[in-house]
Design an enzyme around this catalytic site. Sequence first.
Site, short mmCIF file in Angstrom:
data_model
loop_
_atom_site.label_atom_id
_atom_site.label_comp_id
_atom_site.label_asym_id
_atom_site.label_seq_id
_atom_site.Cartn_x
_atom_site.Cartn_y
_atom_site.Cartn_z
N ASP A 46 5.93 -35.38 -23.01
CA ASP A 46 4.88 -34.36 -23.77
C ASP A 46 5.00 -34.61 -25.11
O ASP A 46 4.16 -34.27 -25.98
CB ASP A 46 5.45 -33.03 -23.18
CG ASP A 46 6.92 -32.77 -23.00
OD1 ASP A 46 7.77 -33.60 -23.40
OD2 ASP A 46 7.50 -31.46 -22.79
N ARG A 104 9.57 -29.24 -3.85
CA ARG A 104 8.73 -28.93 -4.63
C ARG A 104 7.25 -28.93 -4.07
O ARG A 104 6.45 -27.94 -4.23
CB ARG A 104 8.97 -29.20 -6.12
CG ARG A 104 10.13 -28.90 -6.53
CD ARG A 104 10.06 -29.36 -8.41
NE ARG A 104 11.24 -29.02 -9.07
CZ ARG A 104 11.48 -29.34 -10.24
NH1 ARG A 104 10.63 -30.06 -10.81
NH2 ARG A 104 12.71 -29.00 -11.09
N ASP A 139 5.46 -30.54 -11.28
CA ASP A 139 5.66 -29.91 -9.90
C ASP A 139 6.52 -28.81 -9.49
O ASP A 139 6.50 -28.42 -8.42
CB ASP A 139 6.17 -31.18 -8.79
CG ASP A 139 7.59 -31.58 -9.27
OD1 ASP A 139 8.10 -31.03 -10.21
OD2 ASP A 139 8.12 -32.42 -8.49
N ASP A 140 6.78 -28.13 -10.63
CA ASP A 140 7.45 -26.82 -10.56
C ASP A 140 6.65 -25.81 -11.31
O ASP A 140 7.02 -24.54 -11.78
CB ASP A 140 9.02 -26.66 -11.31
CG ASP A 140 8.79 -27.31 -12.66
OD1 ASP A 140 7.76 -27.72 -13.24
OD2 ASP A 140 9.98 -27.07 -13.06
N HIS A 181 8.80 -22.44 -17.33
CA HIS A 181 10.07 -21.81 -16.99
C HIS A 181 10.93 -21.83 -18.18
O HIS A 181 12.10 -21.19 -18.29
CB HIS A 181 10.79 -22.56 -15.79
CG HIS A 181 11.13 -23.76 -16.02
ND1 HIS A 181 12.04 -24.33 -16.91
CD2 HIS A 181 10.72 -24.91 -15.37
CE1 HIS A 181 12.36 -25.66 -16.97
NE2 HIS A 181 11.31 -26.10 -15.90
N1 UDP Z 1 10.87 -35.53 -12.79
C1 UDP Z 1 10.76 -36.91 -12.19
N2 UDP Z 1 11.99 -37.46 -11.81
C2 UDP Z 1 13.33 -36.77 -12.03
C3 UDP Z 1 13.36 -35.60 -12.39
C4 UDP Z 1 12.15 -35.04 -12.63
O1 UDP Z 1 9.68 -37.59 -12.05
O2 UDP Z 1 14.22 -37.39 -11.62
C5 UDP Z 1 9.77 -34.79 -12.86
C6 UDP Z 1 9.32 -33.58 -12.17
O3 UDP Z 1 8.95 -33.88 -10.99
C7 UDP Z 1 8.69 -32.73 -13.03
C8 UDP Z 1 9.05 -33.05 -14.46
O4 UDP Z 1 9.65 -34.54 -14.16
O5 UDP Z 1 7.56 -32.66 -12.77
C9 UDP Z 1 9.91 -32.32 -14.99
O6 UDP Z 1 11.25 -32.38 -14.20
P1 UDP Z 1 12.06 -30.83 -13.91
O7 UDP Z 1 11.07 -29.76 -13.91
O8 UDP Z 1 13.10 -31.10 -13.09
O9 UDP Z 1 12.92 -30.77 -15.25
P2 UDP Z 1 12.58 -29.91 -16.65
O10 UDP Z 1 12.16 -31.02 -17.63
O11 UDP Z 1 11.77 -29.06 -16.49
O12 UDP Z 1 14.01 -29.77 -17.19
MN MN Z 2 10.75 -28.02 -14.84
#
Ligand code: UDP
Ligand code: MN
Length: 277
Positions: free
Chosen positions: A187, A29, A102-103, A211
């Site tokens: 959040d 990423r 970071d996505d 997303h």
């Molecule tokens: N993140 C992290 N450690 C992890 C997985 C995710 O710090 O083991 C961070 C990641 O870098 C991102 C945020 O948490 O900024 C959200 O993660 P991700 O997009 O993978 O998952 P989502 O919450 O969108 O399902």
């Molecule tokens: Mn994400």
Amino acid sequence: SIEDSVNKNISLEDIFISVKTSRHYQASRLPVILKTWFQLAKEQTWFFTDVDNPLHQNQTNGHMINTHCPSYHQPKHLCCKTSIEYDHFLDSGKKWFCHFDDDNYVNIPRLVTVLQRYDHRLDWYLGRQSVNRPVYVNYQKKKILYFRFGTGGAGYCISRSLALKMSPIASGGRFMSVCEGIRMPDDVAIGFVIEQLLKVNITEVPEFHSHLEQMKLLPLNKLRDQISFGFFWKKNYKDTVNAVNVPGFSARYDPTRFLSLHCFLFPYFQFCKLIRR
Ligand code: UDP
Ligand code: MN
């Protein structure tokens, strides 16, 4: 009016942009961000990670902060990073705290123009609500509370005035106790502090995207107006790709579409010459 002219003075220099990242996404990423939108906000953007990486430290001119938080996707661990992001913002003296994941792709000029609509000296919590209904949490054993929050994966911004009011509850690592108290991700806990404890409502800013939405539904002629974009991709599940629909590089070279999006918005970047037209 006088208010308008004051707010027009808000510029990129007034914004603290924090990006939550981790050792798990250093290779997948970070490089895309460093190649694209980070280049437009090098001085203002800080990465909060859980590892030391001399290459990235060098590429960001020392803007990678090792939080020493555990690196996983557990609410506790994410709260640990967010807590440190917030503390760094307070120390920065900047007028706006904007968090992204970071996505996310962040459209820097648009972030600045949208913030110019608001006064950092008043209390503002700007973001995209992840659900249309409020969430509820169990608080102090019995009380069930309802409130709204801005989804972290779309990005949110907090004015300095509001961030200072959060300080007795959230600064110096206290934010982690809030998270643990409600057993919710970072959040949600931010929303809890602002909406529930400080009684300040979120202001929905539809230009933030994650997303959790279908990115391909954003029309090409509206991309320039958006603040943030998301990307989701699961290995070996072709139909779970969720990315902006924008012409440019091949899907193979640019699966996130963030390189193509960047070239669509800022075609003068050197690497954009590699797009076959
Ligand atoms: N993140 C992290 N450690 C992890 C997985 C995710 O710090 O083991 C961070 C990641 O870098 C991102 C945020 O948490 O900024 C959200 O993660 P991700 O997009 O993978 O998952 P989502 O919450 O969108 O399902
Ligand atoms: Mn994400």
